[in-house]
Motif scaffolding. Sequence first.
Motif, PDB file in Angstrom:
ATOM      1  N   ALA A  16       0.826  -1.210   0.000  1.00  0.00           N
ATOM      2  CA  ALA A  16       0.000   0.000   0.000  1.00  0.00           C
ATOM      3  C   ALA A  16       0.859   1.259   0.000  1.00  0.00           C
ATOM      4  O   ALA A  16       0.557   2.229  -0.717  1.00  0.00           O
ATOM      5  CB  ALA A  16      -0.942  -0.006   1.205  1.00  0.00           C
ATOM      6  N   GLN A  17       1.921   1.276   0.787  1.00  0.00           N
ATOM      7  CA  GLN A  17       2.829   2.429   0.798  1.00  0.00           C
ATOM      8  C   GLN A  17       3.435   2.645  -0.589  1.00  0.00           C
ATOM      9  O   GLN A  17       3.492   3.781  -1.083  1.00  0.00           O
ATOM     10  CB  GLN A  17       3.970   2.216   1.797  1.00  0.00           C
ATOM     11  CG  GLN A  17       3.586   2.395   3.231  1.00  0.00           C
ATOM     12  CD  GLN A  17       4.794   2.177   4.120  1.00  0.00           C
ATOM     13  OE1 GLN A  17       5.478   1.158   4.039  1.00  0.00           O
ATOM     14  NE2 GLN A  17       5.060   3.138   4.982  1.00  0.00           N
ATOM     15  N   SER A  18       3.909   1.581  -1.199  1.00  0.00           N
ATOM     16  CA  SER A  18       4.549   1.674  -2.504  1.00  0.00           C
ATOM     17  C   SER A  18       3.574   2.181  -3.552  1.00  0.00           C
ATOM     18  O   SER A  18       3.872   3.110  -4.307  1.00  0.00           O
ATOM     19  CB  SER A  18       5.095   0.302  -2.908  1.00  0.00           C
ATOM     20  OG  SER A  18       5.685   0.342  -4.193  1.00  0.00           O
ATOM     21  N   ARG A  19       2.388   1.600  -3.578  1.00  0.00           N
ATOM     22  CA  ARG A  19       1.404   1.999  -4.586  1.00  0.00           C
ATOM     23  C   ARG A  19       0.887   3.415  -4.326  1.00  0.00           C
ATOM     24  O   ARG A  19       0.684   4.185  -5.263  1.00  0.00           O
ATOM     25  CB  ARG A  19       0.267   0.992  -4.632  1.00  0.00           C
ATOM     26  CG  ARG A  19       0.742  -0.338  -5.193  1.00  0.00           C
ATOM     27  CD  ARG A  19      -0.346  -1.354  -5.294  1.00  0.00           C
ATOM     28  NE  ARG A  19       0.191  -2.602  -5.831  1.00  0.00           N
ATOM     29  CZ  ARG A  19      -0.549  -3.639  -6.135  1.00  0.00           C
ATOM     30  NH1 ARG A  19      -1.855  -3.603  -5.962  1.00  0.00           N
ATOM     31  NH2 ARG A  19       0.010  -4.730  -6.619  1.00  0.00           N
ATOM     32  N   GLY A  20       0.706   3.762  -3.073  1.00  0.00           N
ATOM     33  CA  GLY A  20       0.263   5.116  -2.746  1.00  0.00           C
ATOM     34  C   GLY A  20       1.281   6.160  -3.159  1.00  0.00           C
ATOM     35  O   GLY A  20       0.931   7.218  -3.689  1.00  0.00           O
ATOM     36  N   ALA A  21       2.554   5.872  -2.942  1.00  0.00           N
ATOM     37  CA  ALA A  21       3.614   6.804  -3.331  1.00  0.00           C
ATOM     38  C   ALA A  21       3.660   6.964  -4.844  1.00  0.00           C
ATOM     39  O   ALA A  21       3.844   8.070  -5.351  1.00  0.00           O
ATOM     40  CB  ALA A  21       4.963   6.325  -2.803  1.00  0.00           C
ATOM     41  N   ARG A  22       3.477   5.861  -5.562  1.00  0.00           N
ATOM     42  CA  ARG A  22       3.504   5.955  -7.028  1.00  0.00           C
ATOM     43  C   ARG A  22       2.300   6.714  -7.551  1.00  0.00           C
ATOM     44  O   ARG A  22       2.412   7.493  -8.498  1.00  0.00           O
ATOM     45  CB  ARG A  22       3.592   4.558  -7.647  1.00  0.00           C
ATOM     46  CG  ARG A  22       5.007   3.980  -7.498  1.00  0.00           C
ATOM     47  CD  ARG A  22       5.144   2.622  -8.115  1.00  0.00           C
ATOM     48  NE  ARG A  22       4.550   1.657  -7.183  1.00  0.00           N
ATOM     49  CZ  ARG A  22       4.006   0.515  -7.550  1.00  0.00           C
ATOM     50  NH1 ARG A  22       3.942   0.176  -8.812  1.00  0.00           N
ATOM     51  NH2 ARG A  22       3.509  -0.303  -6.655  1.00  0.00           N
ATOM     52  N   LEU A  23       1.140   6.541  -6.934  1.00  0.00           N
ATOM     53  CA  LEU A  23      -0.046   7.312  -7.337  1.00  0.00           C
ATOM     54  C   LEU A  23       0.158   8.795  -7.070  1.00  0.00           C
ATOM     55  O   LEU A  23      -0.188   9.636  -7.896  1.00  0.00           O
ATOM     56  CB  LEU A  23      -1.290   6.810  -6.592  1.00  0.00           C
ATOM     57  CG  LEU A  23      -1.844   5.473  -7.047  1.00  0.00           C
ATOM     58  CD1 LEU A  23      -2.971   5.037  -6.113  1.00  0.00           C
ATOM     59  CD2 LEU A  23      -2.342   5.550  -8.480  1.00  0.00           C
ATOM     60  N   ALA A  24       0.708   9.121  -5.913  1.00  0.00           N
ATOM     61  CA  ALA A  24       0.964  10.517  -5.572  1.00  0.00           C
ATOM     62  C   ALA A  24       1.961  11.135  -6.548  1.00  0.00           C
ATOM     63  O   ALA A  24       1.790  12.280  -6.970  1.00  0.00           O
ATOM     64  CB  ALA A  24       1.478  10.635  -4.143  1.00  0.00           C
ATOM     65  N   ALA A  25       3.000  10.384  -6.917  1.00  0.00           N
ATOM     66  CA  ALA A  25       4.003  10.898  -7.850  1.00  0.00           C
ATOM     67  C   ALA A  25       3.392  11.141  -9.222  1.00  0.00           C
ATOM     68  O   ALA A  25       3.678  12.132  -9.873  1.00  0.00           O
ATOM     69  CB  ALA A  25       5.176   9.922  -7.956  1.00  0.00           C
ATOM     70  N   ARG A  26       2.493  10.234  -9.653  1.00  0.00           N
ATOM     71  CA  ARG A  26       1.848  10.395 -10.962  1.00  0.00           C
ATOM     72  C   ARG A  26       0.913  11.596 -10.982  1.00  0.00           C
ATOM     73  O   ARG A  26       0.806  12.280 -11.976  1.00  0.00           O
ATOM     74  CB  ARG A  26       1.064   9.137 -11.329  1.00  0.00           C
ATOM     75  CG  ARG A  26       1.934   8.024 -11.793  1.00  0.00           C
ATOM     76  CD  ARG A  26       1.122   6.856 -12.299  1.00  0.00           C
ATOM     77  NE  ARG A  26       1.949   5.675 -12.283  1.00  0.00           N
ATOM     78  CZ  ARG A  26       1.585   4.513 -11.787  1.00  0.00           C
ATOM     79  NH1 ARG A  26       0.393   4.352 -11.291  1.00  0.00           N
ATOM     80  NH2 ARG A  26       2.413   3.501 -11.804  1.00  0.00           N
ATOM     81  N   SER A  27       0.200  11.796  -9.868  1.00  0.00           N
ATOM     82  CA  SER A  27      -0.757  12.905  -9.830  1.00  0.00           C
ATOM     83  C   SER A  27      -0.070  14.229  -9.570  1.00  0.00           C
ATOM     84  O   SER A  27      -0.690  15.287  -9.714  1.00  0.00           O
ATOM     85  CB  SER A  27      -1.823  12.659  -8.761  1.00  0.00           C
ATOM     86  OG  SER A  27      -1.256  12.770  -7.470  1.00  0.00           O
ATOM     87  N   GLY A  28       1.189  14.159  -9.150  1.00  0.00           N
ATOM     88  CA  GLY A  28       1.944  15.383  -8.886  1.00  0.00           C
ATOM     89  C   GLY A  28       1.621  16.030  -7.561  1.00  0.00           C
ATOM     90  O   GLY A  28       2.103  17.094  -7.253  1.00  0.00           O
ATOM     91  N   SER A  29       0.820  15.348  -6.725  1.00  0.00           N
ATOM     92  CA  SER A  29       0.444  15.937  -5.431  1.00  0.00           C
ATOM     93  C   SER A  29       1.586  15.903  -4.453  1.00  0.00           C
ATOM     94  O   SER A  29       1.712  16.780  -3.613  1.00  0.00           O
ATOM     95  CB  SER A  29      -0.770  15.215  -4.843  1.00  0.00           C
ATOM     96  OG  SER A  29      -0.413  13.897  -4.466  1.00  0.00           O
ATOM     97  N   GLY A  30       2.403  14.852  -4.526  1.00  0.00           N
ATOM     98  CA  GLY A  30       3.548  14.748  -3.632  1.00  0.00           C
ATOM     99  C   GLY A  30       3.193  14.471  -2.199  1.00  0.00           C
ATOM    100  O   GLY A  30       4.046  14.338  -1.354  1.00  0.00           O
ATOM    101  N   SER A  31       1.911  14.378  -1.859  1.00  0.00           N
ATOM    102  CA  SER A  31       1.544  14.087  -0.462  1.00  0.00           C
ATOM    103  C   SER A  31       1.377  12.609  -0.282  1.00  0.00           C
ATOM    104  O   SER A  31       0.728  11.947  -1.073  1.00  0.00           O
ATOM    105  CB  SER A  31       0.239  14.799  -0.090  1.00  0.00           C
ATOM    106  OG  SER A  31      -0.824  14.302  -0.871  1.00  0.00           O
TER     107      SER A  31
END
Length: 113
Positions: free
Chosen positions: A95-110
């Motif tokens: 979940a941490q890994s996938r959440g970080a990749r989603l945040a990076a793709r969306s550009g939110s960085g959070s």
Amino acid sequence: MEDAEGMDGAGGAGETGARLLPWSTPEGKPCFVVSDGSGYVSRLADEIEAAQLGLAAERIEAARRVLEGRRWTAGELHLMAVELTETLVEVHRVAQSRGARLAARSGSGSRGS
């Protein structure tokens, strides 16, 4: 592939394309890969994550069966707790890994942990 030196431990470095891998170093530190997600290590990580999630589903069903019967030994409950804890650690890392990749793709960085 590298360990957590210079990484934030919450799923990678975001902008750099670092991905938290579903395994750790022998010392227990998180491992990361920096790539576009199409290389061998990324594909291997995808396969391992899928296997970990499948095992989690199996262990959940096994725990339900044990608890439904209401006839268990202290040893069975201990083993179940150990296995479910191991699985929870693995699923949390996915979940941490996938959440970080989603945040990076969306550009939110959070990223939350």
